[in-house]
Design an enzyme around this catalytic site. Sequence first.
Site, PDB file in Angstrom:
ATOM      1  N   CYS A  98       0.814  -1.205   0.000  1.00  0.00           N
ATOM      2  CA  CYS A  98       0.000   0.000   0.000  1.00  0.00           C
ATOM      3  C   CYS A  98       0.854   1.264   0.000  1.00  0.00           C
ATOM      4  O   CYS A  98       1.790   1.383   0.796  1.00  0.00           O
ATOM      5  CB  CYS A  98      -0.931   0.015   1.203  1.00  0.00           C
ATOM      6  SG  CYS A  98      -2.210  -1.242   1.053  1.00  0.00           S
ATOM      7  N   CYS A 179      -2.104  -0.911  -3.886  1.00  0.00           N
ATOM      8  CA  CYS A 179      -3.245  -0.354  -3.163  1.00  0.00           C
ATOM      9  C   CYS A 179      -2.908   1.034  -2.652  1.00  0.00           C
ATOM     10  O   CYS A 179      -1.736   1.411  -2.584  1.00  0.00           O
ATOM     11  CB  CYS A 179      -3.710  -1.320  -2.071  1.00  0.00           C
ATOM     12  SG  CYS A 179      -3.073  -1.033  -0.453  1.00  0.00           S
TER      13      CYS A 179
END
Length: 272
Positions: A98, A179
Site C-alpha cells: 500500500c 493499493c
Amino acid sequence: MEQDANRTKRRSRRIFICVAVVLVVIFVLALVLGLSRRNQGANGFQSTFIERCEKFNGPDCQNIWKVFSQAYVRRDPCNVPMEAYNALMAAASIQPVCNRELFWSKTKQIVHAFTAKRDCYITMEDTLLGFMLDGLTWCGKENSSETFTSGCPGWSQCENNPVRSFWNRASAAFAEAACGDVTVMLNGSISTPFSPASIFGSIEIKRLNYRVRSLNVILVTQNNTGTDCSNASLKDLLDTLGAGISYSCRAVPEAQIQACSSDPKRTCGPCW
Ligand SMILES: *[C@@H]1O[C@H](CO)[C@@H](O)[C@H](O)[C@H]1NC(C)=O
Ligand SMILES: *[C@@H]1O[C@H](CO)[C@@H](O)[C@H](O)[C@H]1NC(C)=O
Ligand SMILES: *[C@@H]1O[C@H](CO)[C@@H](O)[C@H](O)[C@H]1NC(C)=O
Ligand SMILES: *[C@@H]1O[C@H](CO)[C@@H](O)[C@H](O)[C@H]1NC(C)=O
C-alpha cells in the site's frame, strides 16, 4: 668433441622441458577458460537465478526454479504466452503493497537510483521475481530440455517470447497488488511520456483495481523544459485510468530527484 655433443644434448633437453611446460600451461588455461565459458551460458543462468533468489529470506528457490523453467523449456521460443507463467506467479506471489508502489516507463535508471537507497518505494525489480530476472535473457527450444541464453528472440521479434511474456505477466501481478496511492515516473524528455504500447500503458495501468485510491504521475524533466503535465499524451493516460482512481501530475526536474537519491539523511518522505 664429446663435450660439445653433451652440451647440445643438454640444451635440447632444456628446450624440450620448456616446450612441455608451455604446452601444459596452455592446456590448463584452455580447460579453465572453456569451463568458465560454459558456466556463463545455461548453467550460469540457473546459478544466477538461484543466487539472487537466496538473497531473499524464505523462498524455496529450487522449487521456484523448477516452476519457472517449466514455463518455457521444450517450447518454441516464439510461442510462450503470458499465461505460461501463471504457475510461477502462484509459487512466488507478489504481496499487496500500500502507498509504496512505483511504476516507471522510460525512466528505469533514475527510478532505480532513487529506490536503491531507500525502502520507501517498491518497483517491479524490487520484488523477488523482478529482482531475480532483471537484465537477464532466456529461452528454451523445442526438443531440448535446456535453458539457452543466446540465440533467443529479441523483445520485439515475436510477441510471445519468454522474456517479454514474463515481464508482462509479472507486471500484471505487480499492478494487481497495488493499493492506496501509487506513483509512476514518466520521461518528460520525450514527446509521448505516456505510451499506450509500453508495459505501463498496456498492462499495468489497466490492472490497477478498486484498492487503488490515486495515481500520481511524476514527469521527470530537464529543468522543467520539454513535455509538461498538459501534454496530450497524459490525456490518453487519463482516458485509460479506471474511474474511481484520482489523478495528479507534477513535473519534477531530474536534478531534484538525483539530489534526493544521493542524500542518505533525507527521510522517506517524497522528494517532490
Ligand atoms: C528520457 O529518455 C531519454 C531518451 O530515451 C533518455 O536519454 C533519458 O535518460 C530519459 N530520462 C530519464 C530521466 O530517464
Ligand atoms: C522436434 O521433434 C519433432 C519430432 O521428432 C520434429 O517433427 C520437429 O521438427 C522437431 N522440432 C525442432 C525445432 O527441431
Ligand atoms: C539544469 O540546471 C542546472 C542547475 O541550474 C544546470 O547545472 C544544468 O546544466 C541544467 N540542465 C539542463 C539540461 O538545462
Ligand atoms: C505533446 O504530445 C504530443 C502528442 O502526444 C507530442 O507530439 C508533442 O511533441 C508533445 N509536446 C511536447 C512539448 O513535447
